[in-house]
Write a protein that holds these residues in place. Structure first.
Motif: not given
Length: 503
Positions: A94-99, A179-186, A499-503
């Motif tokens: 994954a090239k990005r992280t989404i929270a 899943v195409t991004s690292n995911l953070v849950f806050f 969560m499965t958004m294009d890279k």
């Protein structure tokens, strides 16, 4: 807590947006009954921020649910404060992280004002105000209608996104998607209590949040037209209380009326001087610092449907403030009298000149307005009306020296925040959201309400978007809070797509 080896899900085929939507819909149809039962379970746990034993039960439950889905989870704690439920879902390559930010606490309740117990979720055929009838929770999917509603505290604000996130993970995993991004849950536990320790939590855990490229705030309602929306900003908030003074004790209105100054009248005149006949604030400089919209934001604003006539009929308002549309009014700072107090009314009214009168003033701020400066402007206006400002109740010497005295008690607050629509990662989210919502999707520059979004956009220097899923008539913060089932299903599809958004 992060492990070196990343969690990897198998990609069985290349997915287009329509594939994700179809898979989400199939998962909902297969598991809809259980999804509603899981939502019911979460809603059954009382979640007022000051009720720490039950808040901790909420946090433990959510943490366990994340862990069931392979999310590395822990509770970030401070003494005497609701914990942050933190989860991390790394993805190889994954090239990005989404929270995903959600708050799991809710507003306090007055059970006497509720039709049913707020902590015992109840299922209805449609909205109560529209004649909805109570039903049993469904036992098969064909018993579920999108117009059905669940009534419980935090059904709309803000536990629904938690269930949609968990369900999206279930759908992705059951279909062996990637899943195409690292995911953070806050997940925060004191947003409804003012997020008082949120900044400290972020400061103490910078290593956990510094790599995040985008914050998605899952909160708030869809547009009043029922169309889905993405929101790119929120108004800030601050305020004050103003107390005016008459005699140093209540006086008989027959003996002293027409002679003793009446604090309620002094306060009414002062408040009236703050706005013109159209409801515009006429305090010098109140609108001066508004940051203008970009061309892209102006275009987005022009595409938002006008709902003034709908709102007037829905809310019983004949003459709203201002001459601009509802959408345009959200782009101005507001000044609202939140409460007034002096003497008594009704059966408790007495023939007296009260000693004091107090008004609670709330201000919503737009991008560019500083909370402290806005309060300074109000205070300057109070002085211009001949009042001497004090911070404590005046003593006898002060009373004898000044003809008009106002005690001003300033509230805390925070500024507005807005993320540019032009950023590439924001355009990715807009495109992916349109894959789910279609051309009905609205892009709203600023929401009318307030969130501490500035901590993320201004302090962490990261873009942030609000993803509302709740129905606009969900009775947020009030009795009989509810969620429309169709909005819950929309949330599942939206979370799955992002969560499965294009890279």
């Amino acid at each position: 807590m992060r492990i070196i080896s990343a969690i990897t899900l198998l990609l069985t085929f290349t997915l287009h947006a329509q594939d994700i939507n179809k898979l989400s819909e199939a998962h909902i149809e297969k598991n809809g009954v259980q999804i509603l039962q899981d939502f019911r379970t979460l809603l059954s746990i009382p979640n007022v921020a000051f009720d720490l034993p039950n808040i901790n039960k909420n946090a433990a439950y959510i943490k366990a649910e994340l862990e069931k889905r392979g999310v590395e989870s822990k509770l970030l704690r401070m003494v005497g404060t609701p914990p942050i439920v933190y989860g991390y879902y790394p993805v190889k390559g994954a090239k990005r992280t989404i929270a995903f930010y959600v708050h799991y606490d809710g507003q306090p309740v007055d059970k006497k004002k509720w039709t049913t117990d707020p902590w015992q979720p109840t299922y209805y055929s449609k909205a109560l105000f529209d004649g909805g009838e109570q039903l049993d929770f469904p036992s098969s999917f064909d018993q579920i209608d999108e117009e059905h509603r669940i009534y419980a505290r935090s059904a709309g604000d803000d536990k629904a996104p938690i269930i949609t996130i968990l369900t999206a993970l279930d759908m992705i995993q059951s279909n062996k998607l990637k899943v195409t991004s690292n995911l953070v849950f806050f997940f925060e536990g004191q947003e409804e209590a003012g997020s008082r320790q949120l900044q400290q939590y972020l400061n103490d855990n910078r290593a956990l949040v510094d790599e995040i490229d985008l914050w998605l705030f899952c909160d708030g309602p869809v547009h009043q037209s029922r169309r889905p929306q993405l929101v790119f900003g929120v108004r800030g908030v601050t305020g004050m209380e103003i107390t005016t003074y008459g005699p140093n004790r209540p006086l008989h209105s027959g003996h002293y009326g027409n002679w003793a100054p009446v604090p309620g009248q002094l306060l009414a005149d002062l408040i009236a001087s703050m706005k013109d006949k159209d409801g515009n604030v006429i305090i010098d400089g109140f609108y001066d610092d508004i940051e203008p919209l970009s061309d892209l934001e102006k275009e987005a604003l022009s595409n938002i449907p006008l709902i003034d006539e709908q709102l007037k009929a829905e809310l019983g308002i004949n003459n709203p403030e201002g001459t601009e549309s509802y959408n345009e009014r959200l782009l101005r700072p507001s000044l609202t009298i939140r409460g007034l107090s002096s003497g008594n009314t009704g059966k408790l009214a007495r023939n007296v000149v009260p000693a004091t009168a107090t008004a609670a003033i709330g201000m919503r701020l737009v991008k560019g307005c500083d909370p402290e400066k806005q309060k300074d402007l109000v205070e300057a206006h109070i002085r211009s009306q001949g009042f001497y400002i004090v911070r404590e109740d005046p003593d006898q010497e002060t009373r004898m020296k000044y003809s008009k005295i106002a005690k001003v008690t300033r509230s805390s607050g925070y500024p507005a925040a807005r993320t540019s629509m032009d950023l590439p990662i924001i355009q990715d989210v807009i495109k992916r959201s349109k894959d789910v919502a279609g051309e009905d999707l609205l892009l709203l520059p600023t929401l009318g309400g307030s969130l501490p979004l500035y901590l993320f956009t201004d302090e962490l220097k990261k873009p942030a978007i609000i993803l509302p899923i709740a129905n606009h008539d969900n009775n947020q913060h009030a009795a009989d809070e509810n969620l429309r089932i169709g909005n819950l299903w929309y949330g599942v599809k939206l979370m799955s797509a992002l969560m499965t958004m294009d890279k």
